[in-house]
Design an enzyme around this catalytic site. Structure first.
Site, PDB file in Angstrom:
ATOM      1  N   SER A   1       0.936  -1.126   0.036  1.00 52.27           N
ATOM      2  CA  SER A   1       0.007   0.030   0.024  1.00 52.27           C
ATOM      3  C   SER A   1       0.954   1.114  -0.016  1.00 52.27           C
ATOM      4  O   SER A   1       1.662   1.486  -0.978  1.00 52.27           O
ATOM      5  CB  SER A   1      -1.091  -0.030   1.178  1.00 52.27           C
ATOM      6  OG  SER A   1      -1.994   0.962   1.060  1.00 52.27           O
TER       7      SER A   1
ATOM      8  N   ASN B   1      -0.338  -4.659  -3.582  1.00 45.51           N
ATOM      9  CA  ASN B   1      -1.568  -3.769  -3.362  1.00 45.51           C
ATOM     10  C   ASN B   1      -1.284  -2.320  -3.500  1.00 45.51           C
ATOM     11  O   ASN B   1      -1.742  -1.429  -2.690  1.00 45.51           O
ATOM     12  CB  ASN B   1      -2.236  -3.824  -1.931  1.00 45.51           C
ATOM     13  CG  ASN B   1      -2.703  -5.437  -1.874  1.00 45.51           C
ATOM     14  OD1 ASN B   1      -1.916  -6.320  -1.295  1.00 45.51           O
ATOM     15  ND2 ASN B   1      -3.850  -5.626  -2.196  1.00 45.51           N
TER      16      ASN B   1
ATOM     17  N   HIS C   1      -7.392  -6.113  -0.026  1.00 47.68           N
ATOM     18  CA  HIS C   1      -6.230  -5.231   0.192  1.00 47.68           C
ATOM     19  C   HIS C   1      -5.185  -5.826   1.309  1.00 47.68           C
ATOM     20  O   HIS C   1      -3.910  -5.858   0.947  1.00 47.68           O
ATOM     21  CB  HIS C   1      -6.838  -3.900   0.675  1.00 47.68           C
ATOM     22  CG  HIS C   1      -5.660  -2.710   0.844  1.00 47.68           C
ATOM     23  ND1 HIS C   1      -5.174  -2.259  -0.680  1.00 47.68           N
ATOM     24  CD2 HIS C   1      -5.089  -2.169   1.759  1.00 47.68           C
ATOM     25  CE1 HIS C   1      -4.235  -1.385  -0.303  1.00 47.68           C
ATOM     26  NE2 HIS C   1      -4.036  -1.238   1.055  1.00 47.68           N
TER      27      HIS C   1
END
Length: 263
Positions: free
Chosen positions: A96, A120, A241
């Site tokens: 992320s 992700n 996620h």
């Protein structure tokens, strides 16, 4: 895991967990998480690699950056950490926000990166997606911490997802609010900063997400991998996620293959 601290410039410190011996594998987590958020990967890869999982600035036990810090400042922080660790070029993986940092380091300091992995990650968000994440960043700035919404977005009802969700919930409940807000704003505004640098990445690049991640989409993943000189895209079916926690065996398998590629 051994808990350690790096002494950085300007009296700042970076906390990290260290385990194992071998080639260095440096892990950078996402916004609101902490170094322990890589626990399935730390356990698996420390059998054959020197694993270092960092607390992002303002998270866990690492010193925060300035409140107005941008993605580039987080990238500079990661570069300083890698320099200070003094391990030579590392295998660098991010999740992320950590993926944006990993991309920035790989684009600007390729000499420090042997292989790079983006889990992700985000890449050139649509206008609607960018507006939504900026609104979430603004809500945080106003002191509104919504834990349940991201948990519902990230996790389903399977047993492994429930276990991971409880751990993630605990990390979010104990987050440093100012550090979280700073990182989230940099994350919200950061998807374009290094996006055009993917074509300059020459080391082996793993780009991975889940089919059911609405913000780090399969399309983004394929685009990033396609731009890199030696990119591999992996999209795991029915995952969201927090795929490194909810499908650790599949993620570890993909990362193992990446670590075995020749730079």
């Amino acid at each position: 895991m051994i808990s350690k601290t790096l002494q950085l410039s300007n009296n700042r410190t970076a906390h990290y967990f260290e385990q194992g011996e071998g080639e260095p594998l440096v892990l950078i987590h996402g916004v609101g998480m902490q170094a322990e958020a890589w626990y399935p990967q730390i356990e698996y890869f420390s059998k054959h690699y020197h694993v270092i999982s960092l607390d992002m600035p303002g998270h866990g036990q690492s010193t925060a950056l300035a409140a107005d810090a941008q993605l580039q400042d987080f990238v500079d922080w990661a570069i300083e950490c890698i320099h200070t660790l003094n391990l030579g070029p590392v295998n660098l993986a991010g999740h992320s926000m950590g993926s944006l940092i990993t991309t920035g380091v790989s684009v600007t300091r390729p000499d420090l990166v042997k292989r790079m992995a983006v889990l992700n990650g985000v890449y050139k968000r649509t206008h609607a997606a960018r507006e939504a994440v900026i609104q979430r960043a603004e809500a945080l700035k106003q002191g509104h911490l919504d834990i349940e919404t991201p948990l519902q977005r990230w996790f389903g009802q399977s047993e492994i997802e429930k276990i991971a969700s409880e751990r993630v919930k605990l990390w979010l409940e104990n987050v440093n609010m100012s550090g979280y807000t700073t990182a989230y704003r940099a994350f919200a505004q950061g998807d374009l900063v290094y996006a055009d640098g993917w074509s300059d990445i020459e080391c082996p690049a793993l780009v991975l997400t889940g089919t059911d991640d609405p913000n780090s989409t399969a399309e983004m993943t394929i685009q990033m991998a396609h731009q890199a000189k030696h990119g591999t895209a992996i999209v795991i079916e029915n995952e969201r996620h927090m795929v490194n926690l909810t499908a650790p065996e599949k993620v570890n398998q993909a990362m193992q293959a990446w670590l075995e590629t020749t730079p």
